[in-house]
Design an enzyme around this catalytic site. Structure first.
Site, PDB file in Angstrom:
ATOM      1  N   CYS A  15     -23.613   0.542 -26.364  1.00 49.58           N
ATOM      2  CA  CYS A  15     -24.935   1.175 -26.357  1.00 49.58           C
ATOM      3  C   CYS A  15     -25.149   1.900 -27.690  1.00 49.58           C
ATOM      4  O   CYS A  15     -25.227   1.255 -28.731  1.00 49.58           O
ATOM      5  CB  CYS A  15     -25.049   2.119 -25.154  1.00 49.58           C
ATOM      6  N   ASP A  25     -31.951  -6.962 -20.701  1.00 49.14           N
ATOM      7  CA  ASP A  25     -31.901  -5.594 -21.209  1.00 49.14           C
ATOM      8  C   ASP A  25     -33.313  -5.122 -21.527  1.00 49.14           C
ATOM      9  O   ASP A  25     -33.938  -5.602 -22.473  1.00 49.14           O
ATOM     10  CB  ASP A  25     -31.020  -5.534 -22.460  1.00 49.14           C
ATOM     11  N   HIS A  72     -28.804  -4.143 -19.488  1.00 46.36           N
ATOM     12  CA  HIS A  72     -28.122  -3.233 -20.391  1.00 46.36           C
ATOM     13  C   HIS A  72     -26.883  -2.668 -19.696  1.00 46.36           C
ATOM     14  O   HIS A  72     -26.840  -2.536 -18.481  1.00 46.36           O
ATOM     15  CB  HIS A  72     -29.066  -2.087 -20.776  1.00 46.36           C
TER      16      HIS A  72
END
Length: 276
Positions: free
Chosen positions: A156, A213, A245
């Site tokens: 991330c 995502d 995600h």
């Protein structure tokens, strides 16, 4: 960068125990790696202006270990990132995750993502790159690390940093970026993004992204993929069509077991291919 007092720094400069509050309750699928045969735990890493906390895991026996820098998510160096370090240590690496938000605040104690984002937004890229330089130097001098076999991986927020640090430090042998943002507006603190550096990137990066995502549009991933192709880069991007995600985050509902395991296998092959 706003300075904080020594008392304030000492109050915040501790490593997270367990999972960050905002991600609890954790999923029943959480992976837990034991410390048998390892040296693992909190460390203090000297950087330019102070010490920062971090987590290190390494084999209990041996020396000259290849090094993996493990870059945190937005939630800090909490239990998931610490477990990833232990997974690397079981493979024979020294893995180190420095707490890169510590000057700006302790995100592990916050209960809302809306509280965390403003803190993370204040973290300058220059500070992060410098802290990672210092972390790498410390790994070589104090933790039996091999300066010639260094890799980086991040998740991330850390996925974005993986691309940027590889561009900053060409001594990195290879990197694996898990769903890190690739395209965004430039700011004073974050002047460049992965799309700005991939055309001249010398370090081979494997990008692992989710086709579902909602925070990283597939079209931005494709933009970077095309830039890599046009520059004849060794870097590659894999898109898992049905993955959201954070599909590697086994402690969250976003976890996708088959995609996460495939990505982890690809990561290991990638590092071996490029001598990490």
């Amino acid at each position: 960068m706003k300075e904080i007092t020594r008392r304030q720094f000492i109050a915040t400069a501790t490593l997270t125990a367990g999972f960050a509050l905002v991600v609890q309750p954790v999923s029943g699928k959480v992976v837990t790696t034991d410390t048998k045969g390892l040296i693992a735990g909190a460390v203090k890493i000297p950087v330019l202006d102070r010490e920062i906390p971090g987590y290190r895991a390494m084999p209990a026996k041996g020396t000259n270990f290849p090094i993996i820098l493990v870059i945190q998510e937005i939630f800090g160096v909490h239990e998931h990132i610490q477990d990833v370090c232990r997974r690397f240590a079981k493979l024979g690496y020294i893995a180190i995750a420095p707490e890169l938000f510590v000057r700006q605040g302790d995100v592990s104690k916050l209960t809302s993502i809306d509280e965390i984002r403003p803190i993370v937004a204040k973290v300058p890229d220059a500070q992060v790159l410098s802290d990672l330089d210092s972390t790498l130097n410390w790994a070589v001098k104090s933790s039996k690390g091999n300066a010639n076999r260094v890799g980086i991986t991040g998740f991330c927020w850390g996925g974005r940093i993986t691309w940027l640090y590889a561009a900053h430090n060409p001594k990195i042998k290879a990197g694996v970026a898990w769903y890190g943002r690739l395209v965004s507006e430039s700011t004073e603190l974050q002047p460049k993004h992965p799309i700005d550096v991939v055309s001249t990137l010398k370090v081979p990066i494997l990008g692992l992204y989710g086709g579902q995502d909602t925070g990283i549009p597939v079209n931005t991933v494709e933009q970077v993929r095309e830039k890599l192709k046009s520059s004849n880069s060794k870097s590659q991007i894999i898109i898992y069509p049905n993955a959201p995600h954070a599909f590697f985050a086994d402690y969250r509902p976003s976890y996708r077991d088959s995609d996460a395991k495939d990505g982890w296998q690809r990561l290991q092959k990638w590092f071996k291919k490029y001598g990490v």
